[in-house]
Design an enzyme around this catalytic site. Structure first.
Site, PDB file in Angstrom:
ATOM      1  N   TYR A 174      34.008  68.545  33.873  1.00 29.94           N
ATOM      2  CA  TYR A 174      34.860  67.612  33.130  1.00 29.94           C
ATOM      3  C   TYR A 174      36.237  67.491  33.769  1.00 29.94           C
ATOM      4  O   TYR A 174      36.719  66.371  34.034  1.00 29.94           O
ATOM      5  CB  TYR A 174      34.988  68.085  31.677  1.00 29.94           C
ATOM      6  N   LYS A 229      38.146  64.308  35.643  1.00 29.20           N
ATOM      7  CA  LYS A 229      39.397  63.757  35.134  1.00 29.20           C
ATOM      8  C   LYS A 229      40.514  63.837  36.171  1.00 29.20           C
ATOM      9  O   LYS A 229      41.368  62.944  36.253  1.00 29.20           O
ATOM     10  CB  LYS A 229      39.798  64.464  33.842  1.00 29.20           C
TER      11      LYS A 229
END
Length: 282
Positions: free
Chosen positions: A157, A161
């Protein structure tokens, strides 16, 4: 942006959470909204809710990881308007929280596909339409504070990002002077359905792990910001052409600590090494 015509916004991941908050805020400023989401029924419900507020919105099923789906979305926008005024690349999923040693390759690939490849495909496909409005246009990319503050169990994740942040910084430089503004949103805890929607996007076998993660952060999610508050902050950034958009200023000391450590390391450059001379034979 040209205020004489009804402006058009396409927002991904718009059926709930931050995407829906941005859609509401944009709609209140007079935008027509295309609510793009992989969950078609949720997108239809969201469009109906916006309609009840007097906001013109239409649902669109869109898998952001599919080049073909983006091409279809582009054709839809082109059939509805002379151009696109606002693109919000908001669709995203999180992972199970497993450490790298236990992380399944399929989970890694799917998170990168949705969060990062979807951002690339959407931006590249929609740029020709964003160049059309005479008054300029804007792109908003939803990254995360995880881009600046990675954590154990968040490799897939936070890597995605961080990639979104870097992509946005590159894009801003490339679009200078084009009339297309760029903003990158870096939120922390917001009241969203991130874990529910992520579980649906990943392999069914991840369900138990995702449920455990959701339980661990339930209080943080519950006490998070109202998505509409985030949406209103985003629209202010669009109006004022702000690039970095933050929602949680209380995290500044932690971010400062990280970058201070980097700057300290930069002040310790490599040292020249004199190779020892080979011994001479007697």
């Amino acid at each position: 942006m040209n205020a004489e015509r009804k402006r058009l916004a396409l927002i991904t991941g718009a059926a709930s959470g931050i995407g829906y908050g941005i859609a509401r805020a944009a709609g209140r400023e007079g935008f027509r909204i295309v609510l793009a989401d992989i969950d078609e029924s949720a997108s239809e419900r969201a469009a109906a809710s916006l309609g009840a507020e007097g906001i013109e919105a239409r649902p669109l099923r869109l898998d952001v990881g599919s080049d073909a789906a983006w091409q279809q979305a582009s054709e839809l926008v082109e059939s509805q308007a002379a151009g696109l005024d606002l693109l919000v690349n908001n669709a995203g999923i999180t992972g199970t929280g497993r450490p790298v040693a236990e992380l399944e390759a399929a989970e890694w690939r799917r998170i990168i596909e949705v969060n990062l490849t979807g951002l690339f495909l959407g931006t590249r496909t929609m740029l020709p339409l964003l160049r059309k409005p005479a008054g300029g246009a804007h792109i908003v990319n939803t990254a995360s504070m995880g881009a600046l503050l990675p954590y154990a169990g968040g490799a897939s994740y936070t890597a995605s990002k961080a990639g979104m942040l870097a992509f946005s910084e590159c894009l801003r430089q490339e679009l200078q002077g084009s009339g297309i503004g760029v903003s990158v949103l870096l939120p922390a805890q917001v009241r969203t359905r991130l874990f529910d929607t992520s579980a649906g996007a990943l392999d069914p076998d991840t369900g138990d792990a995702m449920s455990r993660r959701a339980a661990q952060v339930a209080s943080l999610q519950r006490d998070g910001l109202d998505p509409l508050v985030v949406g209103e902050r985003v629209m202010r950034a669009v109006r004022e052409r702000e690039f970095y958009v933050f929602t949680h200023p209380e995290l500044e000391p932690i971010v400062t600590q990280r970058f201070s450590a980097m700057l300290t390391a930069m002040r310790d450059p490599p040292r020249s090494v004199v190779s020892p001379q080979a011994p001479t034979s007697s």
